[in-house]
Design a protein around this motif. Structure first.
Motif, PDB file in Angstrom:
ATOM      1  N   PHE A   1      22.145 -35.115 -19.922  1.00 51.88           N
ATOM      2  CA  PHE A   1      21.734 -35.369 -21.300  1.00 51.88           C
ATOM      3  C   PHE A   1      21.041 -34.174 -21.936  1.00 51.88           C
ATOM      4  CE2 PHE A   1      22.233 -39.832 -20.025  1.00 51.88           C
ATOM      5  CZ  PHE A   1      22.832 -40.357 -21.154  1.00 51.88           C
ATOM      6  N   PHE A   2      20.637 -33.190 -21.122  1.00 56.22           N
ATOM      7  CA  PHE A   2      19.917 -32.038 -21.655  1.00 56.22           C
ATOM      8  C   PHE A   2      20.852 -31.008 -22.273  1.00 56.22           C
ATOM      9  CE2 PHE A   2      16.563 -33.859 -19.287  1.00 56.22           C
ATOM     10  CZ  PHE A   2      15.366 -33.291 -19.709  1.00 56.22           C
ATOM     11  N   VAL A   3      22.152 -31.157 -22.048  1.00 57.00           N
ATOM     12  CA  VAL A   3      23.095 -30.129 -22.494  1.00 57.00           C
ATOM     13  C   VAL A   3      23.241 -30.128 -24.013  1.00 57.00           C
ATOM     14  CG1 VAL A   3      25.444 -29.262 -22.290  1.00 57.00           C
ATOM     15  CG2 VAL A   3      24.323 -30.290 -20.303  1.00 57.00           C
ATOM     16  N   ASP A   4      23.641 -31.240 -24.587  1.00 52.44           N
ATOM     17  CA  ASP A   4      23.829 -31.333 -26.034  1.00 52.44           C
ATOM     18  C   ASP A   4      23.086 -32.525 -26.633  1.00 52.44           C
ATOM     19  OD1 ASP A   4      25.718 -29.135 -26.433  1.00 52.44           O
ATOM     20  OD2 ASP A   4      27.123 -30.362 -25.299  1.00 52.44           O
TER      21      ASP A   4
ATOM     22  N   TYR B   1       6.375 -34.048 -27.684  1.00 51.12           N
ATOM     23  CA  TYR B   1       7.283 -34.571 -26.671  1.00 51.12           C
ATOM     24  C   TYR B   1       6.917 -34.047 -25.278  1.00 51.12           C
ATOM     25  CZ  TYR B   1      10.169 -35.280 -30.839  1.00 51.12           C
ATOM     26  OH  TYR B   1      10.614 -35.647 -32.084  1.00 51.12           O
ATOM     27  N   THR B   2       7.121 -34.890 -24.283  1.00 48.93           N
ATOM     28  CA  THR B   2       7.191 -34.470 -22.887  1.00 48.93           C
ATOM     29  C   THR B   2       8.522 -34.999 -22.364  1.00 48.93           C
ATOM     30  OG1 THR B   2       4.799 -34.558 -22.547  1.00 48.93           O
ATOM     31  CG2 THR B   2       6.198 -34.625 -20.582  1.00 48.93           C
ATOM     32  N   ILE B   3       9.457 -34.085 -22.071  1.00 51.47           N
ATOM     33  CA  ILE B   3      10.810 -34.466 -21.658  1.00 51.47           C
ATOM     34  C   ILE B   3      11.089 -33.805 -20.310  1.00 51.47           C
ATOM     35  CG2 ILE B   3      13.249 -34.447 -22.273  1.00 51.47           C
ATOM     36  CD1 ILE B   3      12.436 -34.263 -25.187  1.00 51.47           C
ATOM     37  N   THR B   4      11.375 -34.633 -19.314  1.00 53.99           N
ATOM     38  CA  THR B   4      11.497 -34.161 -17.937  1.00 53.99           C
ATOM     39  C   THR B   4      12.876 -34.459 -17.376  1.00 53.99           C
ATOM     40  OG1 THR B   4       9.143 -34.681 -17.628  1.00 53.99           O
ATOM     41  CG2 THR B   4      10.439 -34.246 -15.648  1.00 53.99           C
TER      42      THR B   4
END
Length: 304
Positions: free
Chosen positions: A101-104, A122-125
């Motif tokens: 999901f981090f790609v686009d 945001y905190t996105i891990t």
């Protein structure tokens, strides 16, 4: 002018074509083109040179772009000032997701959300798919994006999309001829592994779990962009859902084929949240927008 028209104009100028802009915006190309034509009609001047290979801003369009960028920036600043006065549209989104999901998907979602909620942080891990539900259950994060099978009590999926695991390969690879690929066939070719940990549990697919554990990978790398380069260079095949290769599939840079295992072909990705904990208002809003985008990308990827 309506804010969406300005957004469409900026994206077409950046992408150099209506089609590429529509893919980034998750909006039909006809709708984007209609808005551009409407804008030009309202201004009484063409903003783009229509070329065989795309669209290029003309002098009027260059002047318009400067105005639009300034307008959008000043609007965001004003929005933030008003939000600060009202004490609204602020908050912190805590999210854990599998790497694809981090790609686009997530960059586009956050970029869009910032247009409306510029003061949100945001905190996105990035973590392994099977670890996402537990992070949500423990309260370490409020939202998770992962493969959804058996969720633990206390975690629910609020949106689902059919995104099975499959084999990603360069065009012309021998496995491209198969409609569905067996693990036996996969074992004949160099395999690029995204992690030493299996991406699905042994209870979901014992066959795939054993394949993953027993293989001798050509490389193991948890950084998807590097795996993409290795795949396109013909250095091996790998296992992903389509969502991590949306752009490459559109361009024809890679080919995707499903496995011949029913358990993997029925897999879904989803947005998971705590079942018994009320999320902050801004996080609820973010989840709603994620759900809409997930449905849109599922439909778009069904063509590949």
């Amino acid at each position: 002018m309506h804010a969406s028209v300005l957004k469409y104009f900026v994206e077409v100028a950046r992408a150099g074509s209506v089609r590429k802009a529509s893919e980034k915006l998750f909006v039909a190309a006809s709708a984007v083109n209609r808005q551009i034509l409407k804008l030009e009609a309202e201004l009484g001047v063409e903003l783009f040179d229509r070329l065989p290979n795309g669209m290029r801003l003309n002098p009027a369009g260059e002047r318009m772009l400067k105005h639009v960028q300034k307008t959008l920036h000043e609007f965001q600043v004003m929005r933030g000032e008003l939000d600060a006065l009202k004490g609204e549209r602020t908050g912190h989104v805590k999210l854990a997701s599998m790497d694809s999901f981090f790609v686009d998907f997530l960059p586009a979602a956050v970029e869009e959300f910032l247009q409306v909620f510029p003061a949100v942080t945001y905190t996105i891990t990035s973590i392994q798919p099977m670890d996402v539900p537990q992070r949500v259950l423990s309260g370490q994060v409020d939202v998770g994006l992962t493969f959804v099978s058996r969720l633990p009590p206390g975690v629910v999926a609020v949106a689902l999309a059919h995104m099975p695991l499959g084999i990603v390969m360069p065009p012309g690879h021998p496995l491209e001829k198969f409609e569905r690929v067996s693990l036996k066939e996969c074992a004949r070719y160099p395999f690029l592994r995204s992690s030493s940990n299996p991406v699905v549990s042994s209870s979901m697919s014992p066959e795939f779990f054993s394949f993953w554990e027993d293989m001798e990978p050509a490389a193991t790398c948890n950084f998807t962009p590097m795996l993409k380069q290795l795949i396109m260079a013909g250095k091996g095949i790998s296992c992903f859902s389509k969502i991590g290769f949306a752009e490459e599939l559109r361009r024809g840079d890679v080919v995707w084929r499903p496995f011949d295992l029913p358990a993997l072909n029925d897999m879904q990705v989803g947005i998971v949240v705590p079942a018994h904990r009320v999320l902050p208002h801004v996080t609820q809003n973010f989840v709603g927008r994620l759900a809409r985008q997930l449905g849109q990308i599922e439909l778009a990827l069904s063509a590949f």
